[in-house]
Design an enzyme around this catalytic site. Structure first.
Site, PDB file in Angstrom:
ATOM      1  N   GLU A 182       7.980   2.038  14.974  1.00 32.69           N
ATOM      2  CA  GLU A 182       8.887   2.904  13.581  1.00 32.69           C
ATOM      3  C   GLU A 182       8.327   4.481  13.570  1.00 32.69           C
ATOM      4  O   GLU A 182       7.631   4.624  15.175  1.00 32.69           O
ATOM      5  CB  GLU A 182       8.531   2.432  12.470  1.00 32.69           C
TER       6      GLU A 182
ATOM      7  N   CYS B 235      -3.137   1.169   6.127  1.00 29.00           N
ATOM      8  CA  CYS B 235      -3.577   1.031   7.987  1.00 29.00           C
ATOM      9  C   CYS B 235      -4.341   1.555   9.153  1.00 29.00           C
ATOM     10  O   CYS B 235      -5.036   1.205   9.932  1.00 29.00           O
ATOM     11  CB  CYS B 235      -1.986   0.615   8.452  1.00 29.00           C
TER      12      CYS B 235
ATOM     13  N   GLU C  15       4.549  -4.294  12.391  1.00 32.21           N
ATOM     14  CA  GLU C  15       3.500  -3.202  12.532  1.00 32.21           C
ATOM     15  C   GLU C  15       2.479  -3.805  11.585  1.00 32.21           C
ATOM     16  O   GLU C  15       2.835  -3.858   9.994  1.00 32.21           O
ATOM     17  CB  GLU C  15       4.253  -2.056  11.182  1.00 32.21           C
TER      18      GLU C  15
ATOM     19  N   ASN D 281       0.640  -1.375  -0.042  1.00 36.29           N
ATOM     20  CA  ASN D 281       0.284  -0.103   0.599  1.00 36.29           C
ATOM     21  C   ASN D 281       1.187   1.489  -0.074  1.00 36.29           C
ATOM     22  O   ASN D 281      -0.307   2.304  -0.554  1.00 36.29           O
ATOM     23  CB  ASN D 281      -1.057   0.110   1.202  1.00 36.29           C
TER      24      ASN D 281
HETATM   25  P1  NAD Z   1       0.237  -9.387   3.607  1.00 32.83           P
HETATM   26  O1  NAD Z   1       0.868  -9.521   5.149  1.00 32.83           O
HETATM   27  O2  NAD Z   1      -0.306  -9.884   2.687  1.00 32.83           O
HETATM   28  O3  NAD Z   1       1.935  -9.187   3.080  1.00 32.83           O
HETATM   29  C1  NAD Z   1       2.942  -8.143   3.324  1.00 32.83           C
HETATM   30  C2  NAD Z   1       4.487  -8.614   3.006  1.00 32.83           C
HETATM   31  O4  NAD Z   1       4.855 -10.077   3.453  1.00 32.83           O
HETATM   32  C3  NAD Z   1       4.748  -8.660   1.230  1.00 32.83           C
HETATM   33  O5  NAD Z   1       5.709  -8.251   1.318  1.00 32.83           O
HETATM   34  C4  NAD Z   1       4.181 -10.339   1.422  1.00 32.83           C
HETATM   35  O6  NAD Z   1       4.958 -10.284  -0.461  1.00 32.83           O
HETATM   36  C5  NAD Z   1       5.556 -10.669   2.650  1.00 32.83           C
HETATM   37  N1  NAD Z   1       4.734 -12.074   3.066  1.00 32.83           N
HETATM   38  C6  NAD Z   1       3.763 -13.090   2.907  1.00 32.83           C
HETATM   39  N2  NAD Z   1       3.838 -14.208   3.770  1.00 32.83           N
HETATM   40  C7  NAD Z   1       4.523 -13.962   4.052  1.00 32.83           C
HETATM   41  C8  NAD Z   1       5.666 -15.049   4.578  1.00 32.83           C
HETATM   42  N3  NAD Z   1       4.621 -16.609   5.617  1.00 32.83           N
HETATM   43  N4  NAD Z   1       7.010 -14.673   5.733  1.00 32.83           N
HETATM   44  C9  NAD Z   1       7.532 -13.758   5.092  1.00 32.83           C
HETATM   45  N5  NAD Z   1       7.298 -12.620   4.113  1.00 32.83           N
HETATM   46  C10 NAD Z   1       5.512 -13.055   3.822  1.00 32.83           C
HETATM   47  O7  NAD Z   1      -0.067  -7.908   3.715  1.00 32.83           O
HETATM   48  P2  NAD Z   1      -0.212  -6.523   2.248  1.00 32.83           P
HETATM   49  O8  NAD Z   1      -1.138  -6.697   1.994  1.00 32.83           O
HETATM   50  O9  NAD Z   1       0.804  -6.264   1.395  1.00 32.83           O
HETATM   51  O10 NAD Z   1      -0.623  -5.265   3.142  1.00 32.83           O
HETATM   52  C11 NAD Z   1      -2.181  -5.061   3.643  1.00 32.83           C
HETATM   53  C12 NAD Z   1      -1.603  -5.522   5.583  1.00 32.83           C
HETATM   54  O11 NAD Z   1      -0.833  -4.050   5.322  1.00 32.83           O
HETATM   55  C13 NAD Z   1      -2.953  -4.457   5.898  1.00 32.83           C
HETATM   56  O12 NAD Z   1      -3.217  -5.447   7.043  1.00 32.83           O
HETATM   57  C14 NAD Z   1      -2.820  -3.243   6.621  1.00 32.83           C
HETATM   58  O13 NAD Z   1      -2.968  -2.801   7.873  1.00 32.83           O
HETATM   59  C15 NAD Z   1      -1.461  -3.443   6.923  1.00 32.83           C
HETATM   60  N6  NAD Z   1      -0.191  -2.691   7.797  1.00 32.83           N
HETATM   61  C16 NAD Z   1       0.142  -1.964   8.091  1.00 32.83           C
HETATM   62  C17 NAD Z   1       0.884  -0.874   8.371  1.00 32.83           C
HETATM   63  C18 NAD Z   1       0.836  -0.339   9.985  1.00 32.83           C
HETATM   64  O14 NAD Z   1       2.087   0.365   9.880  1.00 32.83           O
HETATM   65  N7  NAD Z   1       0.656  -1.420  11.120  1.00 32.83           N
HETATM   66  C19 NAD Z   1       1.348  -0.461   7.507  1.00 32.83           C
HETATM   67  C20 NAD Z   1       0.552  -0.256   6.301  1.00 32.83           C
HETATM   68  C21 NAD Z   1       0.456  -1.589   5.696  1.00 32.83           C
END
Ligand code: NAD
Length: 496
Positions: free
Chosen positions: A468, A288, A252, A156
């Site tokens: 962070e 998020c 996060e 995102n």
């Molecule tokens: P996601 O968890 O699907 O993927 C995030 C990353 O993790 C990607 O690079 C993905 O390839 C990797 N990944 C997937 N499976 C993995 C595994 N088993 N081991 C290690 N890495 C793995 O999330 P997304 O769909 O890319 O992002 C959306 C989510 O992120 C939402 O839930 C959002 O709230 C959260 N988010 C949180 C923050 C925050 O600061 N708290 C900021 C932005 C987004």
């Protein structure tokens, strides 16, 4: 790391020990505005290449940790200037691969640079060792680098959520292996390439792919810290993968951030109404910390809904990310579009009223891309999926509440606790804010409009571990090492 193949297509390779590494297979990244258009290609990094990247980072760590802090800061400042110079090019690529409008893509660079500059300005004092002479002797507290950091970012905010990790990790003397999301890998790789050009080989490495590569990064014994931004479900896999070697972690995660409008909120305040609409629909709701459920005191509920619809219809213009009139673009990917659509349809089946918001500027484009018209959902039950799940898209439920105790309970019963906001007379709002379980609570604003990079940011409960941003966002990349020099070496209660 990124090679401009022609005007239109970007080819990204893994970047290991200062070099591009050819991949056996490439994946096409489509444009969410027009999914038949390929923006670029990125590789699927093999397990062997991921190991190579981790070993390169471990090798570089031996000398990088000895590099004086002033030199590290100087390199990072040069990288910042290079990003600034390349901003337009980066922003265009980000808009094309992600779908976010140009102003929003510029906003992402704005936040990234603001943070990187803050980290440069604060790193020296944050990492300065502390020496205390006291009645029991002398104690030295030093902030030592941890080692190899595996940084995993989501789609995102692919640039901001990568630079937020790269800058402090490197300034603190660590080396890094970054894995951007396969849903938005190109612009993040481009920025990592720019930064890497200022640092010695092996200090920054970039690998690509999804869970397979992620598992290597989170389980390899040479990795000593994981910094992950993404979904809560993914974090549970990461915690398991890392458990064998007990790694330091900053997580996060997801949120279901509430915006609470108290009786004292002035529904005629048009600026405030615009702020909440933006806090719901910026980046098509894929943030998020976006306000994902809105609770309004019953005494102002009807008028609030009326004014909200007016404000939303004024601000939301759905169109081409490259059109300066557009405020809301498509969703980043089809999976996310279908997920959000499913939540809205489910709410409708349960009897909720769904009100479309905003103006569609280009109907043909709207039909061809991963677009979803923003919606307001009224008449839900407080426990309907659209209220308790993280939608991460352009829809928002608005619900009435009767008293503060009730709304505080609804806020706190969530498994999440990233951010929240309270709107109304300042002292009333602060009083409610103090009772909310969240990492950040904003008063009379929400989401990125209330973000302050000088202070720690992160979630409570299943929204994350650690912080962070702020000084804490730098020190989180260090081991706190205490060197004790006691004056009296013998303890009085131990017999001679
Ligand atoms: P996601 O968890 O699907 O993927 C995030 C990353 O993790 C990607 O690079 C993905 O390839 C990797 N990944 C997937 N499976 C993995 C595994 N088993 N081991 C290690 N890495 C793995 O999330 P997304 O769909 O890319 O992002 C959306 C989510 O992120 C939402 O839930 C959002 O709230 C959260 N988010 C949180 C923050 C925050 O600061 N708290 C900021 C932005 C987004």
């Amino acid at each position: 790391m990124t090679i401009q193949a022609d005007q239109e297509t970007i080819i990204v390779e893994a970047f290991i020990n200062g070099q591009n590494v050819k991949s056996l297979s490439q994946v096409a990244k489509e444009n969410p505005t027009n999914p038949t258009e390929i923006v670029g290609y990125f590789p699927v990094t093999t397990k062997e290449q991921a190991v190579e990247a981790i070993e390169a980072a471990a090798g570089a760590f031996k000398t990088w940790k000895q590099t004086p802090i002033d030199e590290r800061i100087m390199m990072m400042r040069k990288a910042i200037e290079k990003i600034r110079t390349a901003e337009n090019e980066i922003v265009h690529l980000l808009s094309r691969e992600h779908g976010k409008p140009l102003y929003d893509a510029h906003g992402e660079i704005y936040v990234s640079l603001m943070w990187m500059e803050f980290a440069c300005n604060e790193a020296k004092s944050a990492l300065q060792e502390e020496i205390k002479e006291h009645e029991k002797g002398k104690t030295i507290l030093s902030y030592d680098p941890i080692g190899v950091v595996a940084a995993i970012s989501p789609w995102n905010y692919p640039i901001a959520l990568s630079t937020i990790k790269i800058a402090p990790a490197l300034l603190a003397g660590n080396t890094i292996v970054l894995k951007p999301s396969p849903y938005a890998p190109l612009a993040a790789a481009k920025v990592a390439e720019i930064i890497a050009s200022e640092f010695p080989a092996g200090v920054i490495n970039v690998v690509h792919g999804d869970a397979d590569v992620g598992v290597e990064l989170t389980s390899n014994p040479l990795v000593t810290k994981i910094v992950f931004t993404g979904g809560t479900a993914t974090a549970k896999h990461i915690i398991k993968a890392a458990s064998e070697t007990i790694k330091d972690m900053t997580l996060e995660l997801g949120g279901n951030d509430a915006a609470i409008f108290l009786e004292s909120f002035d529904v005629h305040d048009e600026r405030a109404m615009r702020r909440i609409v933006i806090s719901n629909f910026l980046t098509a709701g894929q943030i998020c910390m976006i306000a994902k459920r809105v609770y309004v005191h019953r005494s102002i509920y009807d008028e609030f809904v009326e004014k909200y619809i007016e404000a939303a219809n004024r601000w939301i213009r759905i169109g081409d990310p490259f059109d300066s009139n557009t405020t809301v673009g498509p969703l980043n990917n089809l999976k996310q579009k279908n997920y959000v659509l499913g939540l809205v349809e489910d709410a409708q089946k349960r009897g909720a009223e769904v009100i479309p918001l905003g103006q569609i500027l280009d109907q043909k484009l709207f039909e061809q891309g991963y677009y979803l018209q923003p919606t307001l959902v009224l008449g839900c039950d407080v426990h309907d999926p659209i209220v308790v799940e993280e939608q991460f898209g352009p829809t928002v439920p608005i619900l009435p509440f009767d008293d503060e105790e009730q709304v505080i309970h609804l806020h706190n019963e969530s498994i999440y606790g990233l951010t929240s906001s309270v709107w109304g007379k300042e002292e009333d709002a602060i009083s409610v804010a103090r009772q909310l379980e969240a990492g950040t609570t904003m008063i009379n604003t929400a989401a990125v409009q209330g973000l302050d990079v000088r202070f720690p940011f992160g979630g409570v409960k299943q929204s994350g571990i650690g912080r962070e941003y702020g000084v804490e966002g730098i020190r989180t990349y260090t081991e706190k090492h205490v060197i004790n020099v006691p004056k009296t070496l013998d303890l009085p209660y131990i017999p001679e």
